[in-house]
Design an enzyme around this catalytic site. Sequence first.
Site, PDB file in Angstrom:
ATOM      1  N   GLN A   1       1.029  -1.225   0.212  1.00 41.77           N
ATOM      2  CA  GLN A   1       0.122  -0.112  -0.024  1.00 41.77           C
ATOM      3  C   GLN A   1       1.088   0.827   0.030  1.00 41.77           C
ATOM      4  O   GLN A   1       1.060   2.011  -0.750  1.00 41.77           O
ATOM      5  CB  GLN A   1      -1.327  -0.038   0.841  1.00 41.77           C
ATOM      6  CG  GLN A   1      -1.795   1.410   1.279  1.00 41.77           C
ATOM      7  CD  GLN A   1      -2.692   1.117   2.737  1.00 41.77           C
ATOM      8  OE1 GLN A   1      -3.085   0.203   2.724  1.00 41.77           O
ATOM      9  NE2 GLN A   1      -3.348   2.307   3.268  1.00 41.77           N
ATOM     10  N   ASP A   2       1.707   1.455   0.912  1.00 45.03           N
ATOM     11  CA  ASP A   2       2.174   2.662   0.916  1.00 45.03           C
ATOM     12  C   ASP A   2       3.952   2.475   1.827  1.00 45.03           C
ATOM     13  O   ASP A   2       4.319   0.991   2.302  1.00 45.03           O
ATOM     14  CB  ASP A   2       1.697   3.248   2.092  1.00 45.03           C
ATOM     15  CG  ASP A   2       1.671   4.685   1.940  1.00 45.03           C
ATOM     16  OD1 ASP A   2       1.635   5.400   0.993  1.00 45.03           O
ATOM     17  OD2 ASP A   2       2.036   5.276   3.211  1.00 45.03           O
ATOM     18  N   PRO A   3       4.961   3.270   1.507  1.00 46.71           N
ATOM     19  CA  PRO A   3       6.240   2.536   1.903  1.00 46.71           C
ATOM     20  C   PRO A   3       6.180   2.906   3.208  1.00 46.71           C
ATOM     21  O   PRO A   3       5.356   3.569   3.812  1.00 46.71           O
ATOM     22  CB  PRO A   3       7.217   3.737   1.226  1.00 46.71           C
ATOM     23  CG  PRO A   3       6.707   4.477   0.197  1.00 46.71           C
ATOM     24  CD  PRO A   3       5.006   4.035   0.244  1.00 46.71           C
TER      25      PRO A   3
ATOM     26  N   GLY B   1       0.809   7.624   3.526  1.00 42.28           N
ATOM     27  CA  GLY B   1      -0.230   7.954   2.821  1.00 42.28           C
ATOM     28  C   GLY B   1      -0.079   9.807   2.507  1.00 42.28           C
ATOM     29  O   GLY B   1      -1.646   9.667   1.852  1.00 42.28           O
TER      30      GLY B   1
END
EC number: 3.2.2.-
Length: 370
Positions: A190-192, A266
């Site tokens: 989804q997100d780092p 995010g």
Amino acid sequence: MSKKNVDPFSDSDSSSEPPSIFSSDNEENSDVDNSVIINDKNTKSDEADIKYMDEDESSDSESESESKKKSKKSKKSKKSKKSVTKKKNNLLVGNRIITEYILIDANNYHFKSWIECFPDCKVNLKLLLFRPEWFDFFKYVESKTYFPQLESKLSSYLEKRQRIVPYPELLFNTMNVLPPGKIKVVILGQDPYPGSCISGVPYAMGCSFSVPLNCPVPKSLANIYTNLIKFNHMRKAPKHGCLASWILQGTFMINSAFTTVLNESGVHARTWESFTADLIDYLTDNYDDLIFVAWGAHAHKLCQRVDPKKHYIITSSHPSPYSVSNTMTSMSYGPNPKKVTYPSFNSVDHFGKINEHLKSRNKKPIFWDL
């Protein structure tokens, strides 16, 4: 007899285990096995051949006269090569041993921040991609109207002194290591990871779920290890979070958002939406029978672009502590989607399903143990 170059992505080896990246005697050992290098000693080169270091640069049977001919040819073409090089962009990546990009050691970290790479705050993403097999894709996205806006947004973030992670050299890490034609599995994050492992060393390294050596294992990755152990794909949980061997076996690991801000989650999700969607479309349109692993709502949304008749999709909730045991309600894939309930992450043998499908297509399975 001359030796053949060994391709670390080749399916020709019938062995069930890939070449060892970590010592089997000591999983805490962070020494890098530099057995694979990029044959690209100049950062200005567009080539990115992968080979083993123990292979000779020339054939054992090469005659002295052949060697002299090559030497003369090299001298004659030296000037022309230099002139061509001057016309090319000075790439910010590609001048390291390939293992340095995915076997990153937090205790020996030498990657520059965004402001160090782009001191004028003008981001040029093309300078961060050195593997030529991806140039067609990049040429395609550069023609899209959103692409200049993407670079402008990243540049504006720098002007505001946002501490962007992962660092630029690692942004397209998985793409620079793994050519598209060697991809077997796509695992979507989804997100780092937003935090730092130690001061000046972000967790994020351009490969979803993977972290540098000598960093604590994040909770989501710990849950992935638990699943691997539960279904007998791993003997015990490693004390590191480096997933380099998965990538070298054909596992393409990306996040839907390629960047975030240090200690914030995010915040760049919308910045990368169009780029990541085009990347998924490129893979699904140009390659057949890939395996897409969709963990959580963000990954599921991206995989709704995937044709389930052409590719194999495995879906569950995300491995984060907040959702690992929960089911996930969303829409089915393909035409005429319907609302369905997908299983919890910890109830699915994800890695067994991947290997079963690979075997059914006469492809070499992934060795998951680290």
